[in-house]
Design a protein around this motif. Structure first.
Motif, PDB file in Angstrom:
ATOM      1  N   UNK A  85     -39.435  -6.689 -25.750  1.00 33.50           N
ATOM      2  CA  UNK A  85     -38.676  -7.260 -26.875  1.00 33.50           C
ATOM      3  C   UNK A  85     -37.246  -7.541 -26.450  1.00 33.50           C
ATOM      4  N   UNK A  86     -36.631  -6.596 -25.757  1.00 35.60           N
ATOM      5  CA  UNK A  86     -35.247  -6.761 -25.325  1.00 35.60           C
ATOM      6  C   UNK A  86     -35.111  -7.808 -24.228  1.00 35.60           C
ATOM      7  N   UNK A  87     -36.049  -7.821 -23.296  1.00 35.08           N
ATOM      8  CA  UNK A  87     -36.006  -8.774 -22.191  1.00 35.08           C
ATOM      9  C   UNK A  87     -36.099 -10.209 -22.709  1.00 35.08           C
ATOM     10  N   UNK A  88     -37.054 -10.461 -23.591  1.00 32.48           N
ATOM     11  CA  UNK A  88     -37.237 -11.818 -24.105  1.00 32.48           C
ATOM     12  C   UNK A  88     -36.059 -12.243 -24.975  1.00 32.48           C
ATOM     13  N   UNK A 100     -37.405 -13.129 -31.165  1.00 30.68           N
ATOM     14  CA  UNK A 100     -38.473 -12.141 -31.033  1.00 30.68           C
ATOM     15  C   UNK A 100     -38.620 -11.328 -32.321  1.00 30.68           C
ATOM     16  N   UNK A 101     -39.842 -11.187 -32.774  1.00 28.96           N
ATOM     17  CA  UNK A 101     -40.166 -10.396 -33.962  1.00 28.96           C
ATOM     18  C   UNK A 101     -41.204  -9.355 -33.547  1.00 28.96           C
ATOM     19  N   UNK A 102     -40.922  -8.087 -33.823  1.00 27.40           N
ATOM     20  CA  UNK A 102     -41.860  -7.021 -33.459  1.00 27.40           C
ATOM     21  C   UNK A 102     -42.572  -6.502 -34.708  1.00 27.40           C
ATOM     22  N   UNK A 103     -43.854  -6.211 -34.547  1.00 27.72           N
ATOM     23  CA  UNK A 103     -44.686  -5.776 -35.671  1.00 27.72           C
ATOM     24  C   UNK A 103     -45.465  -4.533 -35.257  1.00 27.72           C
ATOM     25  N   UNK A 104     -45.454  -3.512 -36.106  1.00 25.45           N
ATOM     26  CA  UNK A 104     -46.119  -2.256 -35.760  1.00 25.45           C
ATOM     27  C   UNK A 104     -47.637  -2.328 -35.928  1.00 25.45           C
ATOM     28  N   UNK A 105     -48.148  -3.180 -36.812  1.00 29.75           N
ATOM     29  CA  UNK A 105     -49.580  -3.391 -37.033  1.00 29.75           C
ATOM     30  C   UNK A 105     -50.308  -2.064 -37.236  1.00 29.75           C
ATOM     31  N   UNK A 106     -49.999  -1.408 -38.331  1.00 30.14           N
ATOM     32  CA  UNK A 106     -50.539  -0.089 -38.643  1.00 30.14           C
ATOM     33  C   UNK A 106     -52.030  -0.155 -38.965  1.00 30.14           C
ATOM     34  N   UNK A 107     -52.799   0.790 -38.402  1.00 30.62           N
ATOM     35  CA  UNK A 107     -54.216   0.895 -38.721  1.00 30.62           C
ATOM     36  C   UNK A 107     -54.395   1.628 -40.041  1.00 30.62           C
ATOM     37  N   UNK A 115     -34.552 -10.735 -14.109  1.00 30.20           N
ATOM     38  CA  UNK A 115     -34.733 -10.874 -15.553  1.00 30.20           C
ATOM     39  C   UNK A 115     -35.691 -12.017 -15.867  1.00 30.20           C
ATOM     40  N   UNK A 116     -35.509 -13.144 -15.189  1.00 32.29           N
ATOM     41  CA  UNK A 116     -36.403 -14.284 -15.408  1.00 32.29           C
ATOM     42  C   UNK A 116     -37.840 -13.936 -15.045  1.00 32.29           C
ATOM     43  N   UNK A 117     -38.016 -13.216 -13.938  1.00 31.11           N
ATOM     44  CA  UNK A 117     -39.358 -12.811 -13.519  1.00 31.11           C
ATOM     45  C   UNK A 117     -39.966 -11.816 -14.504  1.00 31.11           C
ATOM     46  N   UNK A 118     -39.147 -10.892 -14.994  1.00 27.11           N
ATOM     47  CA  UNK A 118     -39.643  -9.918 -15.971  1.00 27.11           C
ATOM     48  C   UNK A 118     -40.156 -10.628 -17.221  1.00 27.11           C
ATOM     49  N   UNK A 119     -39.450 -11.672 -17.636  1.00 27.07           N
ATOM     50  CA  UNK A 119     -39.859 -12.439 -18.812  1.00 27.07           C
ATOM     51  C   UNK A 119     -41.108 -13.268 -18.513  1.00 27.07           C
ATOM     52  N   UNK A 130     -43.468 -12.738 -16.211  1.00 25.58           N
ATOM     53  CA  UNK A 130     -44.630 -11.888 -15.966  1.00 25.58           C
ATOM     54  C   UNK A 130     -44.879 -10.886 -17.089  1.00 25.58           C
ATOM     55  N   UNK A 131     -43.926 -10.793 -18.028  1.00 31.81           N
ATOM     56  CA  UNK A 131     -43.960  -9.753 -19.066  1.00 31.81           C
ATOM     57  C   UNK A 131     -44.111  -8.389 -18.385  1.00 31.81           C
ATOM     58  N   UNK A 132     -43.194  -8.128 -17.457  1.00 25.81           N
ATOM     59  CA  UNK A 132     -43.273  -6.966 -16.590  1.00 25.81           C
ATOM     60  C   UNK A 132     -41.919  -6.266 -16.467  1.00 25.81           C
ATOM     61  N   UNK A 133     -41.668  -5.220 -17.277  1.00 27.90           N
ATOM     62  CA  UNK A 133     -40.395  -4.499 -17.206  1.00 27.90           C
ATOM     63  C   UNK A 133     -40.125  -3.862 -15.844  1.00 27.90           C
ATOM     64  N   UNK A 134     -41.161  -3.654 -15.049  1.00 30.05           N
ATOM     65  CA  UNK A 134     -40.987  -3.087 -13.708  1.00 30.05           C
ATOM     66  C   UNK A 134     -39.956  -3.865 -12.904  1.00 30.05           C
ATOM     67  N   UNK A 135     -39.886  -5.177 -13.109  1.00 29.52           N
ATOM     68  CA  UNK A 135     -38.918  -6.006 -12.378  1.00 29.52           C
ATOM     69  C   UNK A 135     -37.492  -5.539 -12.654  1.00 29.52           C
ATOM     70  N   UNK A 136     -37.206  -5.150 -13.873  1.00 29.67           N
ATOM     71  CA  UNK A 136     -35.872  -4.669 -14.239  1.00 29.67           C
ATOM     72  C   UNK A 136     -35.640  -3.266 -13.699  1.00 29.67           C
ATOM     73  N   UNK A 137     -36.657  -2.418 -13.788  1.00 30.98           N
ATOM     74  CA  UNK A 137     -36.532  -1.053 -13.269  1.00 30.98           C
ATOM     75  C   UNK A 137     -36.261  -1.082 -11.770  1.00 30.98           C
TER      76      UNK A 137
END
Length: 553
Positions: free
Chosen positions: A126-129, A136-143, A486-490, A492-499
């Protein structure tokens, strides 16, 4: 423009001059003695054009490979620009309205290990994008719907003393206001066990149907159970820094299900099979023999796939989602791929980017799913308490210990590619040495200490960065790679790039600090400018990972 973008632009121009119709690529050099960046396109280009690899590369910049060595002047100029840019040279993208679904907890069930990964990875994405410009909109989607609710209500009836007859009055008398989410879990377990009997299961189904038809007493009880669960989930999510814009659940899609199924049937997309309603699926990485998606059981009950499809449809229609990302473990790949396929077949996701961000499991020392010392399934609360307790043994300040403990937990999760999973080793992840969250947080605090000491002495960081030592050059090059990471993290949707970027910057800074005097050297303002840039990059990386920083430890 980042250094990578500049190199790519130069390559693109050279390709055009040489009649090469291809998009160039750039990576970090595997052999630093040959350069800082390298292009490995020559062999595939030579094969495609029928030219000799060495001759093709020579026409651009050398035999076999194209290497780039950044001059110290270029590094200094780019680092200076980065230091003066609040975004640290981020290359923004055209905004895309993106919905991230990274919740998925169930009513009356304690959060477990998998929710750690979902919350931590989802929040970082969410933060990266958002950082590169997306909406960006985040949704918890509760069961919070389906037969599980009927079983939960059944458990409440049993707890109130019901044995036979109408269970609704007993549910009405149950005191939900004094019930915790853990106690709700006990109610669910009792209702679930009782429902193994066919007669009891029929009662649970009846309660489910009555609830879905709006029975006032059951609706009141359900709402309170939902509130209790959501309060507990929100507290833990807040502790982990996971932010949700929406708190929708499966129940919010209930009114959509009937008209959606009518639509699918009327267009011949859904069909009956043995009394059930199904829709064929294919593609989306699904196996050739994938079974159809079950939309309605023969008894008329809808399933997860039904509400998930209806939810996806609503997100496109009502929220205007242009991209939808589901962040769940890899065991749900078949289910989510089937929902994606059904959505595309139905035209509910026309032109919409659908991504499933999968992740591996958290394992114990024995390679099996992580459990507590007594062998029971670990809850998310157990993991958090363990990390906080271990951090408190190493950090005396209470606030700093909390920041370090939570940071250790998050970085351990994000410092390996998400698909691989990792081993939960509390001693290793809370260590101040090695590739850990505490190591990075300490590196940031140490740089802050240097800057504070300089300020006390009246020394101000310079506004320009210079390169006066190989170790300084090395840490600045690592900083300059941040926009690309940062561009690669976005992408690939991969926070590992930032870490990984945070660790590489911190690691090279350690060598720089050992090799180069800062306050007692020939150019304190210049060296402080380097320190300031490093702190900004590490701090921003930690922020994108959902980790807090402390300026003193």
């Amino acid at each position: 423009m980042s250094v990578k973008s500049a190199a790519l632009a130069a390559l693109a121009s050279a390709y055009k001059l040489n009649g090469l119709e291809a998009a160039p690529s750039i990576v970090r050099s595997t052999k630093p003695e040959f350069g800082d960046l390298q292009c490995n396109d020559m062999m595939p280009l030579a094969k495609a054009t029928g030219k000799n690899t060495r001759a093709l590369a020579a026409s651009v910049a050398g035999p076999g490979f194209v290497n780039f060595r950044l001059s110290n002047e270029t590094i200094a100029a780019e680092a200076t620009a980065m230091l003066g840019d609040p975004t640290l040279g981020v290359e923004k993208e055209s905004p895309v309205r993106t919905v991230i679904d990274f919740g998925g907890p169930n009513v009356a069930k304690a959060l477990h290990v998998g929710h750690l990964r979902s919350f931590v990875i989802g929040e970082s994405l969410r933060r990266i994008l958002a950082e590169i410009g997306h909406d960006v909109i985040s949704d918890i989607h509760l069961g919070d719907w389906g037969l599980q609710m009927g079983k939960l209500l059944y458990g409440a009836a049993i707890a109130s003393g019901w044995q036979h007859g109408d269970p609704v009055p007993f549910i009405k008398d149950f005191s939900f206001d004094e019930t915790s989410v853990e106690e709700l879990g006990i109610l669910y377990k009792s209702g679930n066990v009782a429902s193994e009997d066919d007669t009891a299961l029929a009662v649970a189904r009846s309660l489910t149907n009555m609830l879905q038809d709006g029975h006032p007493i059951l609706t009141t009880a359900w709402k309170r159970m939902r509130e209790i669960s959501l309060e507990a989930v929100s507290a833990t999510a807040g502790q982990l820094g996971a932010h949700f814009d929406l708190f929708f659940g499966e129940s919010d899609a209930h009114s959509e299900v009937a008209p959606m199924l009518d639509d699918l049937v009327s267009r011949g997309l859904a069909r009956e099979s043995d009394g059930a309603l199904i829709i064929d699926v294919s593609g989306e990485g699904l196996p050739d023999n994938v079974p159809p998606l079950l939309l309605r059981k023969s008894d008329g009950a809808a399933l997860y796939g039904t509400t998930d499809l209806a939810t996806l449809r609503r997100r496109v229609r009502d929220i205007g989602a242009q991209r939808i990302i589901y962040c769940t473990d890899d065991r749900q790949a078949l289910h989510i791929g089937s929902v994606f396929s059904a959505a595309r077949s139905a035209g509910y996701a026309h032109g919409i980017e659908l991504r499933h961000v999968t992740f591996g499991t958290v394992r114990g020392w024995n390679g099996k799913p992580f459990k507590t010392r007594d062998g029971s399934a670990a809850s998310l609360g157990d993991m958090i308490e363990l990390a906080l307790a271990k951090a408190a043994e190493k950090v005396t300040d209470k606030h700093a210990a909390t920041v370090v403990g939570l940071g250790a937990l998050k970085f351990a999760d994000l410092s390996t590619p998400r698909k691989t999973g990792y081993v939960f080793d509390i001693d290793k992840m809370t260590s101040f040495e090695g590739r850990t969250g505490p190591y990075l947080q300490y590196a940031y605090a140490r740089i802050c200490s240097i800057l504070n000491k300089a300020a006390s002495a009246g020394i101000v960081p310079g506004v320009t960065v210079s390169v006066s030592h190989p170790s300084e050059r090395a840490v600045l090059v690592e900083c300059l790679w941040y926009p690309h990471s940062l561009s690669e993290a976005a992408r690939l949707l991969e926070p590992f790039e930032i870490a990984e970027r945070a660790y590489q910057v911190a690691d090279t800074f350690s060598r720089f600090y050992t090799d180069c005097a800062v306050l007692n050297g020939e150019d304190p303002p210049g060296r402080l400018a380097t320190c300031k840039l490093v702190a900004q990059v590490i701090g921003r990386c930690l922020e994108l990972l959902g980790m807090e920083t402390v300026r003193r430890m």
